[in-house]
Design an enzyme around this catalytic site. Sequence first.
Site, PDB file in Angstrom:
ATOM      1  N   SER A  67       0.812  -1.224   0.000  1.00 33.22           N
ATOM      2  CA  SER A  67       0.000   0.000   0.000  1.00 33.22           C
ATOM      3  C   SER A  67       0.843   1.270   0.000  1.00 33.22           C
ATOM      4  O   SER A  67       0.343   2.332  -0.376  1.00 33.22           O
ATOM      5  CB  SER A  67      -0.940   0.024   1.209  1.00 33.22           C
TER       6      SER A  67
ATOM      7  N   ASP B 271      -4.543   7.231   8.406  1.00 31.62           N
ATOM      8  CA  ASP B 271      -5.606   6.337   8.880  1.00 31.62           C
ATOM      9  C   ASP B 271      -5.133   5.285   9.889  1.00 31.62           C
ATOM     10  O   ASP B 271      -5.787   4.264  10.053  1.00 31.62           O
ATOM     11  CB  ASP B 271      -6.233   5.626   7.667  1.00 31.62           C
TER      12      ASP B 271
ATOM     13  N   HIS C 176      -1.379   4.206   7.246  1.00 31.02           N
ATOM     14  CA  HIS C 176      -0.766   4.851   6.084  1.00 31.02           C
ATOM     15  C   HIS C 176      -0.509   6.329   6.352  1.00 31.02           C
ATOM     16  O   HIS C 176      -1.181   6.927   7.180  1.00 31.02           O
ATOM     17  CB  HIS C 176      -1.683   4.699   4.861  1.00 31.02           C
TER      18      HIS C 176
END
Length: 386
Positions: A44, A348, A351
């Site tokens: 990610s 979040d 991240h």
Amino acid sequence: MEFVPSTIISLKALLSFSMLFATFATIFDFKNCEFPAIFNFGDSNSDTGGLAAAFTPPNFPNGETYFDMPAGRYCDGRLIIDFISKNLDLPYLSAYLNSLGTNFTHGANFATSSSTIIIPTSIIPNGEYSPFYLQVQYQQFLQFKARSQLIREKGGIFAKLMPQQEYFEKALYTFDIGQNDLGAGFFSMAVEEVNASVPDMITAFSTNVELVYNLGARSFWIHNTGPIGCLGYILVGFPKAEKDDAGCAKPYNEVVQYFNHKLKESVFQLRKDFPAAVFTYVDVYSLKYALFREPEKYGFELPFVACCGYGNQYNYSSSAVCGSTITINGTQKTVGSCDRPSVRVIWDGEHYTEAANKFVFDQISTGVFSDPPIPLKMACRRIADI
Ligand SMILES: *[C@@H]1O[C@H](CO)[C@@H](O)[C@H](O)[C@H]1NC(C)=O
Ligand SMILES: *[C@@H]1O[C@H](CO)[C@@H](O)[C@H](O)[C@H]1NC(C)=O
Ligand SMILES: *[C@@H]1O[C@H](CO)[C@@H](O)[C@H](O)[C@H]1NC(C)=O
Ligand SMILES: *[C@@H]1O[C@H](CO)[C@@H](O)[C@H](O)[C@H]1NC(C)=O
């Protein structure tokens, strides 16, 4: 064993080294590489829509800062890989897995969120990790390389969306993966066991890099792994973990440091084994860690608190993640975001914000945090060439 955690090295010392290098570069007229394409592999930290295309896309407010809509990234805006693309005057990378509106003329992104180096035991949708682990990403690249050229030969509208043959050799190959191997390990075994499995992760990593090399890649830009022990999901998951002065979970970051140490060794080995290629090791750990340690110095605040989340001192709960709908005292509510993501580090709980990504990018692009200390735009050149 002589192993200095990268954070101990002062940013100032590194800066003066880079200025020295900048001087060398000027004297010896080191030219930019003009990379025509980027091929990226990872999780990610660099997923520009892969997992979103394969499974479920992230919800608003993901994307609110830059794209004004969710853009397949777990972030309010752009990722480090987006800033890399922009800096090299290339378009933002299309995800290989995305069947809609993709344009691969200047590269492709094989990264998916929740990807690991080693094949995961718990796989989405029943489990937690991406089925597109590093070896699958390599196989997708293998297919991409061959099929994109067949499509070009055929002509027609799709041909224009494929990279030219010679781009594969001239492209920059970027890697940012490993964080989820460590994260998955921490939630299923003892810290020491995760640490003991690091060499296997690194072996699998360099095997895949070698496979990509065998397909003709020559310029590699390899990020190390960030301080996972500073992230909300680890701090909430392991509330009793010993904290360091900054407030990060120390044992977890120590495993990351060992991972990075072994990764750096493997990059040195690759450099020896394949002298025809250029391998740059990039220390993103130190920069991300600096944001937790001295946020004010770099214009940030509340580094441990998620901007988009819910619950506790870290504003993070795995059952109420950014963009999800939760019920509080009988009332439904969407988990939204904070007022000023531009001064926040963590988006979040897992991240980073666009602002943090940009901070990291601005530093790594100079070469100050690389080994060898070559700027991004020159990452096809060997120091030995000067
Ligand atoms: C694909 O991207 C290239 C480079 O950005 C651009 O020149 C071209 O117009 C794009 N093709 C389409 C169909 O959007
Ligand atoms: C991880 O393993 C290495 C090598 O055995 C060791 O030097 C290091 O102290 C270990 N770190 C942790 C956190 O267990
Ligand atoms: C939910 O209700 C309880 C009891 O009325 C109250 O103490 C609490 O603050 C409420 N929580 C929220 C988030 O509004
Ligand atoms: C925590 O997340 C909420 C969204 O659920 C957001 O409104 C709030 O500003 C965040 N808290 C902080 C301190 O950023």
